[in-house]
Design a protein around this motif. Structure first.
Motif, mmCIF file in Angstrom:
data_model
loop_
_atom_site.group_PDB
_atom_site.id
_atom_site.type_symbol
_atom_site.label_atom_id
_atom_site.label_comp_id
_atom_site.label_asym_id
_atom_site.label_seq_id
_atom_site.Cartn_x
_atom_site.Cartn_y
_atom_site.Cartn_z
ATOM 1 N N MET A 1 0.840 -1.152 0.000
ATOM 2 C CA MET A 1 0.000 0.000 0.000
ATOM 3 C C MET A 1 0.901 1.236 0.000
ATOM 4 S SD MET A 1 -2.373 0.901 3.402
ATOM 5 C CE MET A 1 -3.353 -0.525 3.119
ATOM 6 N N LYS A 2 0.455 2.294 -0.612
ATOM 7 C CA LYS A 2 1.226 3.532 -0.654
ATOM 8 C C LYS A 2 1.155 4.255 0.689
ATOM 9 C CE LYS A 2 0.835 4.446 -5.572
ATOM 10 N NZ LYS A 2 0.424 5.409 -6.596
ATOM 11 N N LEU A 3 2.123 5.113 0.931
ATOM 12 C CA LEU A 3 2.247 5.816 2.208
ATOM 13 C C LEU A 3 0.981 6.596 2.555
ATOM 14 C CD1 LEU A 3 3.920 6.659 4.651
ATOM 15 C CD2 LEU A 3 4.913 8.470 3.251
ATOM 16 N N ARG A 4 0.448 7.336 1.629
ATOM 17 C CA ARG A 4 -0.735 8.172 1.912
ATOM 18 C C ARG A 4 -1.910 7.323 2.366
ATOM 19 N NH1 ARG A 4 -4.854 11.490 -1.626
ATOM 20 N NH2 ARG A 4 -5.532 12.911 -0.025
ATOM 21 N N ALA A 5 -2.159 6.236 1.671
ATOM 22 C CA ALA A 5 -3.267 5.350 2.035
ATOM 23 C C ALA A 5 -3.024 4.711 3.391
ATOM 24 C CB ALA A 5 -3.459 4.279 0.968
ATOM 25 N N ALA A 6 -1.786 4.312 3.655
ATOM 26 C CA ALA A 6 -1.448 3.687 4.935
ATOM 27 C C ALA A 6 -1.637 4.672 6.083
ATOM 28 C CB ALA A 6 -0.015 3.166 4.904
ATOM 29 N N VAL A 7 -1.174 5.904 5.910
ATOM 30 C CA VAL A 7 -1.312 6.920 6.954
ATOM 31 C C VAL A 7 -2.782 7.222 7.199
ATOM 32 C CG1 VAL A 7 -0.919 9.359 7.497
ATOM 33 C CG2 VAL A 7 0.948 7.960 6.605
ATOM 34 N N LYS A 8 -3.547 7.368 6.145
ATOM 35 C CA LYS A 8 -4.969 7.677 6.278
ATOM 36 C C LYS A 8 -5.695 6.590 7.067
ATOM 37 C CE LYS A 8 -8.868 9.209 3.505
ATOM 38 N NZ LYS A 8 -9.355 9.495 2.157
ATOM 39 N N GLU A 9 -5.441 5.340 6.726
ATOM 40 C CA GLU A 9 -6.084 4.223 7.419
ATOM 41 C C GLU A 9 -5.605 4.120 8.869
ATOM 42 O OE1 GLU A 9 -6.507 -0.598 7.026
ATOM 43 O OE2 GLU A 9 -6.177 0.577 5.205
ATOM 44 N N ALA A 10 -4.304 4.262 9.078
ATOM 45 C CA ALA A 10 -3.748 4.175 10.426
ATOM 46 C C ALA A 10 -4.311 5.280 11.321
ATOM 47 C CB ALA A 10 -2.229 4.242 10.384
ATOM 48 N N MET A 11 -4.406 6.490 10.805
ATOM 49 C CA MET A 11 -4.926 7.606 11.596
ATOM 50 C C MET A 11 -6.387 7.372 11.968
ATOM 51 S SD MET A 11 -2.629 10.098 12.095
ATOM 52 C CE MET A 11 -3.540 11.596 12.308
ATOM 53 N N SER A 12 -7.179 6.850 11.049
ATOM 54 C CA SER A 12 -8.604 6.651 11.329
ATOM 55 C C SER A 12 -8.842 5.512 12.315
ATOM 56 C CB SER A 12 -9.381 6.416 10.031
ATOM 57 O OG SER A 12 -9.063 5.150 9.490
ATOM 58 N N GLU A 13 -7.904 4.561 12.391
ATOM 59 C CA GLU A 13 -8.096 3.406 13.254
ATOM 60 C C GLU A 13 -7.179 3.409 14.483
ATOM 61 O OE1 GLU A 13 -8.170 -0.263 11.061
ATOM 62 O OE2 GLU A 13 -9.200 0.679 9.389
ATOM 63 N N GLY A 14 -6.358 4.450 14.642
ATOM 64 C CA GLY A 14 -5.455 4.537 15.786
ATOM 65 C C GLY A 14 -4.346 3.495 15.749
ATOM 66 N N LEU A 15 -3.848 3.197 14.541
ATOM 67 C CA LEU A 15 -2.815 2.184 14.371
ATOM 68 C C LEU A 15 -1.504 2.815 13.928
ATOM 69 C CD1 LEU A 15 -5.002 -0.485 12.569
ATOM 70 C CD2 LEU A 15 -4.334 -0.444 14.970
ATOM 71 N N ALA A 16 -0.514 1.988 13.692
ATOM 72 C CA ALA A 16 0.802 2.436 13.232
ATOM 73 C C ALA A 16 1.041 1.863 11.838
ATOM 74 C CB ALA A 16 1.885 1.954 14.185
ATOM 75 N N ILE A 17 2.138 2.272 11.219
ATOM 76 C CA ILE A 17 2.513 1.758 9.902
ATOM 77 C C ILE A 17 3.970 1.327 9.922
ATOM 78 C CG2 ILE A 17 0.826 3.182 8.682
ATOM 79 C CD1 ILE A 17 3.142 5.038 7.873
ATOM 80 N N ARG A 18 4.315 0.476 8.997
ATOM 81 C CA ARG A 18 5.717 0.106 8.813
ATOM 82 C C ARG A 18 5.886 -0.496 7.430
ATOM 83 N NH1 ARG A 18 6.410 -4.876 13.002
ATOM 84 N NH2 ARG A 18 5.070 -6.338 11.938
ATOM 85 N N ARG A 19 7.150 -0.522 7.009
ATOM 86 C CA ARG A 19 7.487 -1.154 5.740
ATOM 87 C C ARG A 19 7.913 -2.585 6.010
ATOM 88 N NH1 ARG A 19 11.141 2.415 2.022
ATOM 89 N NH2 ARG A 19 10.562 0.763 0.580
ATOM 90 N N TYR A 20 7.974 -3.397 4.973
ATOM 91 C CA TYR A 20 8.228 -4.825 5.145
ATOM 92 C C TYR A 20 9.533 -5.134 5.869
ATOM 93 C CZ TYR A 20 11.632 -4.671 1.382
ATOM 94 O OH TYR A 20 12.729 -4.382 0.621
ATOM 95 N N PHE A 21 10.553 -4.286 5.737
ATOM 96 C CA PHE A 21 11.852 -4.579 6.343
ATOM 97 C C PHE A 21 11.978 -4.047 7.773
ATOM 98 C CE2 PHE A 21 12.317 -0.600 4.022
ATOM 99 C CZ PHE A 21 12.850 0.229 4.987
ATOM 100 N N MET A 22 10.989 -3.352 8.273
ATOM 101 C CA MET A 22 11.019 -2.813 9.636
ATOM 102 C C MET A 22 10.467 -3.864 10.590
ATOM 103 S SD MET A 22 9.398 0.939 9.031
ATOM 104 C CE MET A 22 10.304 2.270 8.291
ATOM 105 N N SER A 23 11.334 -4.655 11.197
ATOM 106 C CA SER A 23 10.858 -5.769 12.013
ATOM 107 C C SER A 23 10.223 -5.301 13.329
ATOM 108 C CB SER A 23 11.987 -6.747 12.281
ATOM 109 O OG SER A 23 13.059 -6.085 12.929
ATOM 110 N N ASP A 24 10.951 -4.596 14.163
ATOM 111 C CA ASP A 24 10.423 -4.164 15.453
ATOM 112 C C ASP A 24 10.139 -2.668 15.500
ATOM 113 O OD1 ASP A 24 10.547 -6.704 16.604
ATOM 114 O OD2 ASP A 24 12.642 -6.451 17.144
ATOM 115 N N ILE A 25 10.386 -1.983 14.413
ATOM 116 C CA ILE A 25 10.203 -0.533 14.374
ATOM 117 C C ILE A 25 8.929 -0.212 13.607
ATOM 118 C CG2 ILE A 25 11.156 1.641 13.508
ATOM 119 C CD1 ILE A 25 13.927 0.441 13.938
ATOM 120 N N TYR A 26 8.134 0.690 14.173
ATOM 121 C CA TYR A 26 6.949 1.118 13.476
ATOM 122 C C TYR A 26 6.749 2.609 13.684
ATOM 123 C CZ TYR A 26 5.541 -0.613 18.058
ATOM 124 O OH TYR A 26 5.500 -0.911 19.382
#
Length: 70
Positions: A1-26
């Motif tokens: 998913m693209k960054l904008r879509a991920a941020v929009k969804e995360a903000m609306s649901e109170g979640l975080a985002i990360r890329r596939y290579f970010m194991s423990d970092i979000y």
């Protein structure tokens, strides 16, 4: 998913985002000057991260839950 879509969804649901290579970092998106809060295993490690050009263009962002620091 693209960054904008991920941020929009995360903000609306109170979640975080990360890329596939970010194991423990979000990233927790913020509507403040902090931009993204960087979390590692539930602890805040940076309160102000700007996405790089690679981050902005990437299509490998995922929504994830995160545990807040106790």
């Amino acid at each position: 998913m693209k960054l904008r879509a991920a941020v929009k969804e995360a903000m609306s649901e109170g979640l975080a985002i990360r890329r596939y290579f970010m194991s423990d970092i979000y990233l927790v998106p913020s509507n403040t000057n902090a931009r993204f809060m960087v979390m590692n295993k539930g602890k805040l490690i940076s309160g102000n991260r700007n996405p790089s050009l690679d981050d902005i263009l990437a299509k490998d962002w995922h929504i994830t839950e995160y545990k807040k620091e106790p």
